[in-house]
Design an enzyme around this catalytic site. Structure first.
Site, PDB file in Angstrom:
ATOM      1  CB  CYS A   1      -1.029   0.029   1.243  1.00 35.46           C
ATOM      2  SG  CYS A   1      -2.410   0.887   0.959  1.00 35.46           S
TER       3      CYS A   1
ATOM      4  CG  HIS B   1      -3.244  -3.367   3.060  1.00 32.71           C
ATOM      5  ND1 HIS B   1      -2.266  -2.921   3.877  1.00 32.71           N
ATOM      6  CD2 HIS B   1      -3.854  -2.298   2.803  1.00 32.71           C
ATOM      7  CE1 HIS B   1      -2.189  -1.745   4.159  1.00 32.71           C
ATOM      8  NE2 HIS B   1      -3.368  -1.202   3.299  1.00 32.71           N
TER       9      HIS B   1
ATOM     10  CD  GLU C   1      -0.839  -6.210   4.844  1.00 35.03           C
ATOM     11  OE1 GLU C   1      -0.188  -6.586   3.638  1.00 35.03           O
ATOM     12  OE2 GLU C   1      -1.001  -5.009   5.221  1.00 35.03           O
TER      13      GLU C   1
HETATM   14  N1  GLN Z   1      -1.890   6.919   3.009  1.00 34.78           N
HETATM   15  C1  GLN Z   1      -1.972   5.946   1.776  1.00 34.78           C
HETATM   16  C2  GLN Z   1      -3.335   6.177   1.075  1.00 34.78           C
HETATM   17  O1  GLN Z   1      -4.315   6.571   1.764  1.00 34.78           O
HETATM   18  C3  GLN Z   1      -1.642   4.406   1.974  1.00 34.78           C
HETATM   19  C4  GLN Z   1      -2.585   3.914   2.706  1.00 34.78           C
HETATM   20  C5  GLN Z   1      -2.072   2.605   3.301  1.00 34.78           C
HETATM   21  O2  GLN Z   1      -1.008   2.171   3.256  1.00 34.78           O
HETATM   22  N2  GLN Z   1      -3.129   1.579   3.918  1.00 34.78           N
HETATM   23  O3  GLN Z   1      -3.583   6.027  -0.001  1.00 34.78           O
END
Ligand code: GLN
Length: 536
Positions: free
Chosen positions: A383, A509, A511
């Protein structure tokens, strides 16, 4: 069959592993052929943990349906290998929000709204919803916090009422307590357990089982004493000594005959004999001496490892499958900015930059990504880690340090990561990100497609920003492969670098979908790449 309910309460102190215990009990029942779901009732007033700092709450775990939940849901899904939904994490905030909305609509026809029955009815409704929405035959319900907490009382009252609603044969109360060890005399104490059971009784719940946690071996005499004072059968007292490995716990509980006792008390006939071979193998593999790999996890909440719970577990699942021991080097991204901690990154065989929000530590993460790119060290971005990887590469390709995400610099010359259009008008922070499962189309022949071995995958998301397509062609020409896209081709879901052993980032994500018995393909590919590039 009637739906069966198992209620888990905690006593004495929190943080004794009630969530893992619930998850392990779920596994005991699944092994006997039952469909199980687990629900966490969280007495705090936030609607969900999505707006809470990871320092307060650890990781925010995301479900298929996009619910932002307590990290215990991660244990439940991993241990039982199930997919849960948003009712599986119910908070005081949600319960009150619903009751107040009904009151404003006039649903209560002029009644006075009270904790009993209106709040408790809403809690019970949400417990029943778990069976209705997941098809579970057995629902485990864990209440956060410990008995005696003021904010937990409506939940405990609802659990008390549940026995009357569903019947003794369909409900079971398990109380998880802690036995302190007195070093001077070398003994474990049962008194706090006795007090905590008394407290539970005072609100009308008599536990059917007591699970006594401890850091030291517990002898039978102590269990008998708890049985006597707390009015449960001796075999209903299960000692649970802190295990070396989390995934050992279901086996320890099985050996303590907990599964047999529960099915007997719930008048269930097991549909199959538990088969623990896969789990035993997992634990055996964990114990075995294996070659070691070191992974630097570069984040801004690294002092609190719980903030990266699922990442940590996913790495472990993959390492076990590949046959190596993983050591995580926790690297503080803000420290890297100050020139400290770089030796940890240099020592590592692979680098992970996990998810995150806000500007603090971003330049440190970029530094780690640069180090990985320039030195051919396997890099896995999750992400925010993908966004960082793209920003670093774009700075190099455009030969301009004024490349950024508008999250950190709204007036950057090159916003390679920018707010998604549907995020622009939002003013509420809670529950408004791009959340939950979305499909991703893989480019044949890419590292990602080779890892997954399929053409399309569904993965869980939690973000507001995305890759800006205006930069796609330029970065592609320079060697970046956009190997995973939304099916309409609009959103970049996976980016990877050519001419690198493994430099890959996902907007989602991965994970959250890794399971101990089914490691995630991308984590496995990352760990495999580490093994084949390892320096020593
Ligand atoms: N802050 C980034 C976004 O909002 C990444 C979010 C995250 O890593 N879950 O896109």
């Amino acid at each position: 069959m009637d739906t069966k309910y198992i209620f888990l309460t905690g006593g004495v102190v929190s943080s004794v592993g009630k969530g893992v215990t619930a998850a392990a009990i779920g596994r005991l029942l699944k092994e006997r052929g039952f469909q199980v779901s687990i629900q966490k009732l969280d007495p705090y007033i936030n609607v969900d943990p999505g707006t809470m700092s990871p320092y307060q709450h650890g990781e925010v775990y995301v479900l298929d349906d996009g619910a932002e939940t307590d990290l215990d849901l991660g244990h439940y899904e991993r241990f039982v290998d199930i997919s849960l939904n948003k009712v599986c994490n119910t908070t005081t905030g949600q319960v009150y929000a619903e009751v107040i909305a009904k009151e404003r609509r006039g649903d209560y026809l002029g009644g006075t709204i009270q904790v009993i029955p209106h709040i408790t009815n809403e809690i019970k409704h949400r417990i029943h919803m778990v069976a209705r929405t997941t098809g579970a035959e057995i629902v485990l319900v864990e209440v956060g916090g410990t008995v005696g907490d003021m904010e937990g009382q409506p939940f405990l009252e609802a659990l008390r009422q549940m026995r009357g609603d569903v019947g003794v044969e369909n409900s079971l109360y398990i109380h998880v307590t802690w036995m302190p060890y007195i070093g001077a005399t070398g003994e474990l104490k049962t008194k706090p357990t006795q007090h905590s059971v008394r407290e539970l009784r005072s609100i009308g719940i008599s536990p059917d089982m007591i699970l006594a946690r401890s850091d030291h071996p517990v002898d039978q005499e102590l269990c008998d004493k708890i049985a006597l004072f707390c009015d449960v059968e001796p075999r209903a007292v299960v000692p649970m000594v802190t295990a070396e490995f989390l995934y050992e716990i279901p086996i320890l509980l099985e050996n303590a005959q907990m599964g047999d006792f529960i099915v007997e008390r719930l008048h269930l006939e097991p549909r199959q004999k538990p088969d623990w071979r896969v789990w035993e193998n997992l634990v055996r593999e964990m114990r075995r001496e294996k070659p070691k790999i070191k992974i630097a996890l570069v984040g801004k909440y690294v002092e609190l490892h719980d903030a990266y719970m699922s990442v940590r577990e996913a790495v472990r699942h993959a390492a076990l499958e590949v046959g190596v021991d993983d050591e995580v080097l926790w690297v503080h991204s803000s420290e890297l900015e100050k020139g400290r901690g770089l030796e940890l990154v240099q020592e590592a065989d692979g680098i992970i930059v996990p998810g995150g929000f806000g500007e603090r530590g971003i330049e440190g993460k970029i530094l780690a990504a640069r180090y990985a790119r320039e030195n051919n060290i396997p890099y896995f971005g999750l992400c925010l880690g993908m966004q960082v990887m793209v920003m670093e590469f774009a700075r190099y390709v455009l030969q301009d340090d004024d490349v950024n995400s508008t999250e950190f610099d709204p007036s950057t010359r090159h916003p390679v990561i920018d707010l998604m259009p549907d995020q622009r008008q939002l003013s509420d922070m809670g529950g408004t990100m791009r959340l939950g499962l979305y499909p991703c189309q893989l480019q044949p022949g890419s590292v990602a497609a080779n890892a997954y071995q399929v053409e399309q995958v569904n993965e869980r998301h939690r973000h507001r920003f995305e890759f800006k397509n205006a930069y796609r062609a330029q970065l592609q020409d320079a060697g970046m492969v956009f190997s995973g896209l939304s099916p309409d081709g609009r959103l970049v879901e996976i980016a990877e670098l050519k001419e690198h052993p493994f430099m890959l980032g996902t907007q989602f994500h991965p994970e959250f979908l890794s399971r101990p018995t089914r490691p995630h393909p991308l984590f496995k590919a990352f760990v495999s790449a580490i093994v084949s590039t390892q320096k020593s």
